[in-house]
Design a protein around this motif. Structure first.
Motif, PDB file in Angstrom:
ATOM      1  N   ASN A 267       0.737  -1.222  -0.091  1.00  0.00           N
ATOM      2  CA  ASN A 267      -0.188  -0.008   0.102  1.00  0.00           C
ATOM      3  C   ASN A 267       0.935   1.342  -0.110  1.00  0.00           C
ATOM      4  O   ASN A 267       1.719   1.283   0.787  1.00  0.00           O
ATOM      5  CB  ASN A 267      -0.979  -0.031   1.022  1.00  0.00           C
ATOM      6  N   PRO A 268       0.676   2.007  -0.950  1.00  0.00           N
ATOM      7  CA  PRO A 268       1.606   3.191  -1.073  1.00  0.00           C
ATOM      8  C   PRO A 268       1.526   4.278   0.124  1.00  0.00           C
ATOM      9  O   PRO A 268       2.061   5.301   0.333  1.00  0.00           O
ATOM     10  CB  PRO A 268       1.022   4.001  -2.395  1.00  0.00           C
ATOM     11  N   ARG A 269       0.460   4.049   0.874  1.00  0.00           N
ATOM     12  CA  ARG A 269       0.306   4.938   2.114  1.00  0.00           C
ATOM     13  C   ARG A 269       0.610   4.407   3.553  1.00  0.00           C
ATOM     14  O   ARG A 269       0.492   4.829   4.322  1.00  0.00           O
ATOM     15  CB  ARG A 269      -1.111   5.556   1.954  1.00  0.00           C
ATOM     16  N   VAL A 270       1.137   3.283   3.315  1.00  0.00           N
ATOM     17  CA  VAL A 270       1.448   2.767   4.428  1.00  0.00           C
ATOM     18  C   VAL A 270       3.205   2.799   4.739  1.00  0.00           C
ATOM     19  O   VAL A 270       3.894   2.105   3.950  1.00  0.00           O
ATOM     20  CB  VAL A 270       1.180   1.044   4.700  1.00  0.00           C
ATOM     21  N   THR A 271       3.413   3.252   5.578  1.00  0.00           N
ATOM     22  CA  THR A 271       4.942   3.610   6.177  1.00  0.00           C
ATOM     23  C   THR A 271       5.204   3.744   7.730  1.00  0.00           C
ATOM     24  O   THR A 271       4.170   3.924   8.285  1.00  0.00           O
ATOM     25  CB  THR A 271       5.495   4.652   5.498  1.00  0.00           C
ATOM     26  N   ASP A 272       6.376   3.569   7.944  1.00  0.00           N
ATOM     27  CA  ASP A 272       6.647   3.666   9.727  1.00  0.00           C
ATOM     28  C   ASP A 272       7.293   4.797   9.904  1.00  0.00           C
ATOM     29  O   ASP A 272       8.636   4.901   9.608  1.00  0.00           O
ATOM     30  CB  ASP A 272       7.447   2.337  10.021  1.00  0.00           C
ATOM     31  N   LEU A 273       6.539   5.953  10.623  1.00  0.00           N
ATOM     32  CA  LEU A 273       7.310   7.178  10.888  1.00  0.00           C
ATOM     33  C   LEU A 273       7.812   7.065  12.286  1.00  0.00           C
ATOM     34  O   LEU A 273       6.832   6.382  13.075  1.00  0.00           O
ATOM     35  CB  LEU A 273       6.156   8.153  10.755  1.00  0.00           C
ATOM     36  N   SER A 274       8.485   7.933  12.769  1.00  0.00           N
ATOM     37  CA  SER A 274       8.872   7.702  14.127  1.00  0.00           C
ATOM     38  C   SER A 274       9.378   9.134  14.468  1.00  0.00           C
ATOM     39  O   SER A 274       9.740   9.868  13.775  1.00  0.00           O
ATOM     40  CB  SER A 274       9.965   6.909  14.701  1.00  0.00           C
ATOM     41  N   ILE A 275       9.435   9.589  15.804  1.00  0.00           N
ATOM     42  CA  ILE A 275       9.692  10.801  16.411  1.00  0.00           C
ATOM     43  C   ILE A 275      10.241  10.541  17.723  1.00  0.00           C
ATOM     44  O   ILE A 275      10.144   9.686  18.602  1.00  0.00           O
ATOM     45  CB  ILE A 275       8.521  11.898  16.371  1.00  0.00           C
ATOM     46  N   SER A 276      11.322  11.555  17.894  1.00  0.00           N
ATOM     47  CA  SER A 276      12.043  11.491  19.097  1.00  0.00           C
ATOM     48  C   SER A 276      12.644  12.725  19.477  1.00  0.00           C
ATOM     49  O   SER A 276      12.587  13.729  18.822  1.00  0.00           O
ATOM     50  CB  SER A 276      13.706  10.358  18.859  1.00  0.00           C
ATOM     51  N   GLY A 277      12.775  12.885  20.932  1.00  0.00           N
ATOM     52  CA  GLY A 277      13.153  14.089  21.618  1.00  0.00           C
ATOM     53  C   GLY A 277      13.463  14.048  22.903  1.00  0.00           C
ATOM     54  O   GLY A 277      12.991  12.824  23.544  1.00  0.00           O
ATOM     55  N   GLY A 278      14.001  14.906  23.577  1.00  0.00           N
ATOM     56  CA  GLY A 278      14.353  14.830  25.159  1.00  0.00           C
ATOM     57  C   GLY A 278      13.937  15.876  26.035  1.00  0.00           C
ATOM     58  O   GLY A 278      13.238  16.877  25.498  1.00  0.00           O
ATOM     59  N   ASP A 279      14.328  15.861  27.006  1.00  0.00           N
ATOM     60  CA  ASP A 279      14.191  17.012  28.123  1.00  0.00           C
ATOM     61  C   ASP A 279      14.642  18.313  27.429  1.00  0.00           C
ATOM     62  O   ASP A 279      15.656  18.186  27.009  1.00  0.00           O
ATOM     63  CB  ASP A 279      14.675  16.739  29.524  1.00  0.00           C
ATOM     64  N   THR A 280      13.901  19.355  27.539  1.00  0.00           N
ATOM     65  CA  THR A 280      14.256  20.907  27.222  1.00  0.00           C
ATOM     66  C   THR A 280      14.506  21.693  28.348  1.00  0.00           C
ATOM     67  O   THR A 280      13.644  22.019  28.949  1.00  0.00           O
ATOM     68  CB  THR A 280      13.255  21.231  26.237  1.00  0.00           C
ATOM     69  N   ARG A 281      15.673  22.142  28.322  1.00  0.00           N
ATOM     70  CA  ARG A 281      16.039  23.151  29.395  1.00  0.00           C
ATOM     71  C   ARG A 281      15.915  24.679  28.723  1.00  0.00           C
ATOM     72  O   ARG A 281      16.460  24.992  27.776  1.00  0.00           O
ATOM     73  CB  ARG A 281      17.335  23.080  29.972  1.00  0.00           C
TER      74      ARG A 281
END
Length: 414
Positions: A267-281
């Motif tokens: 399926n051209p609309r199925v893909t695996d996205l991810s996001i990451s981030g940490g504590d922000t000062r």
């Protein structure tokens, strides 16, 4: 024959007769030798003529027999039926086929099926506690495991055809068991038995292989044609899921796919996205304010390009994005502000970094409970169906990690 026997030799008489010789035997030794020579030379010819004579006489002899019980034939000798010689007896019907009863009519209407007791096969493990199986009583096309059950079984459609090629109609039905967050669809075939009771022929197909949902059924030339959808078709807006028509046939014991595609293309609309981030000062920059940067990394693990992903970031009350990108918009939430930002297309295997400059009063950061941020990366349909203003997210491949959201703390730097 013994030499002292004076009884006339029948062989010699018959030989003389058939060869035109004298019927009276000549006297003396010479005559005896003459007869012996003729006996030796004519024995085979005489035997052959005698056999022909007996065969020729057989019909006439047989016509005079009154014995109607000839000797029994060997057990392995084939025999043909013999008509009775009695004028009052009737011919035996052993060679005539006994007319059989017509097969039951299995054409069952949707209303009748929806108010019957039907045998339903077991549902998958995750639905066993929610969907009824076995002998299930339907009312107005629905059934539930319990009155307060979250999920409900529904008969959506029925079609009819001679599925088992017995000359009578059978019924195929599209049935699902669904709730708010889960469900499954399947196609079952039904018939009637000799007692006119509805019986289940078998499962035509369900969620097997890459089938994620069933949208429709039809019949053609004793086959059941089923419209199937690929991953996460149910609940996704029209146009997302890929669909196919697959054909199923009755083998005499069960249904099997006999034609049509057996797999979906990716399926051209199925893909695996991810996001990451940490504590922000955030660093104090004035009498009562502090500023800093929330850095988020968005990655596309594949297998397809995400043509128009979007990012949502929730910040607590008092924390704002000081330089909002042109592709972002804001909305208020009960606990602060939501920022929604469209991102450029992201190829499979690629990643991008999103920096959001923040500002906040120090009092919002220097408490016993620090403020928190939450971000989600989504690729899907835009609209208002989901209640959050952005519609439905597209699904991710099977086995994908649950990493399309991240959160962290907002802290005041010392």
């Amino acid at each position: 024959m013994p030499e002292h026997d004076d009884t006339p030799n029948l062989d010699d008489i018959f030989t003389a007769y058939t060869t035109g010789g004298p019927l009276a035997a000549p006297a003396g030794a010479a005559a005896a030798q003459h007869v012996a020579r003729r006996r030796r030379t004519t024995r085979i010819v005489a035997a052959s003529v005698l056999a022909v004579a007996i065969l020729a006489a057989t019909p006439a002899i047989a016509s005079t027999w009154t014995d109607q019980n000839p000797p029994a034939l060997p057990a392995d000798t084939p025999t043909a039926p013999v008509p009775s010689s009695s004028p009052t007896s009737s011919a035996s019907p052993t060679l005539s086929a006994t007319p059989s009863a017509p097969p039951p009519d299995g054409q069952i209407g949707k209303t009748e099926l929806g108010n019957a007791v039907l045998e339903l096969p077991a549902w998958p493990d995750y639905l066993k506690e929610h969907c009824p199986a076995g002998q299930v009583k339907f009312s107005d096309g629905t059934a539930q495991l319990a009155p307060n059950s979250e999920l409900q079984v529904n008969i959506l459609d029925v079609v009819h055809d001679d599925l088992d090629r017995d000359g009578a109609q059978e019924t195929a039905a599209l049935i699902n068991c669904t709730g708010v967050e889960m469900g499954e669809s399947r196609v079952l075939a039904f018939d009637r038995n000799a007692s006119d009771t509805i019986v289940t022929m078998g499962l035509v197909t369900g969620h097997v292989g890459d089938i994620a949902w069933i949208r429709g059924i039809r019949v053609k030339d004793t086959f059941v044609e089923v419209e199937v959808l690929d991953a996460a078709g149910e609940g996704i807006v029209e146009g997302f899921a890929q669909s196919q028509w697959r054909t199923y046939s009755w083998s005499g014991e069960s249904f099997y796919q006999s034609s049509g595609p057996s797999t979906f293309r990716p399926n051209p609309r199925v893909t695996d996205l991810s996001i990451s981030g940490g504590d922000t000062r955030l660093v104090p920059d004035g009498a009562n304010t502090a500023s800093g940067t929330l850095r988020l990394t968005v990655r596309n693990k594949g297998p397809r390009q995400a043509s128009d992903p979007y990012l949502t970031v929730d910040l607590p009350t008092g924390v704002t994005v000081t330089s909002l990108p042109a592709t972002c918009e804001t909305s208020k939430t009960p606990n602060g502000t939501r920022y929604l930002c469209w991102l450029p297309a992201l190829a499979a295997g690629a990643d991008t970094v999103v920096d959001l400059p923040l500002s906040a009063p120090q009092s919002a950061l220097d408490g016993a409970q620090p403020g928190k941020w939450k971000a989600t990366i989504v690729w899907g349909h835009t609209g208002t169906e989901s209640g959050d203003g952005k519609g439905w997210p597209y699904p991710e491949p099977d086995g994908a990690e649950d990493d399309n959201s991240a959160n962290g703390n907002l802290l005041l730097a010392p």
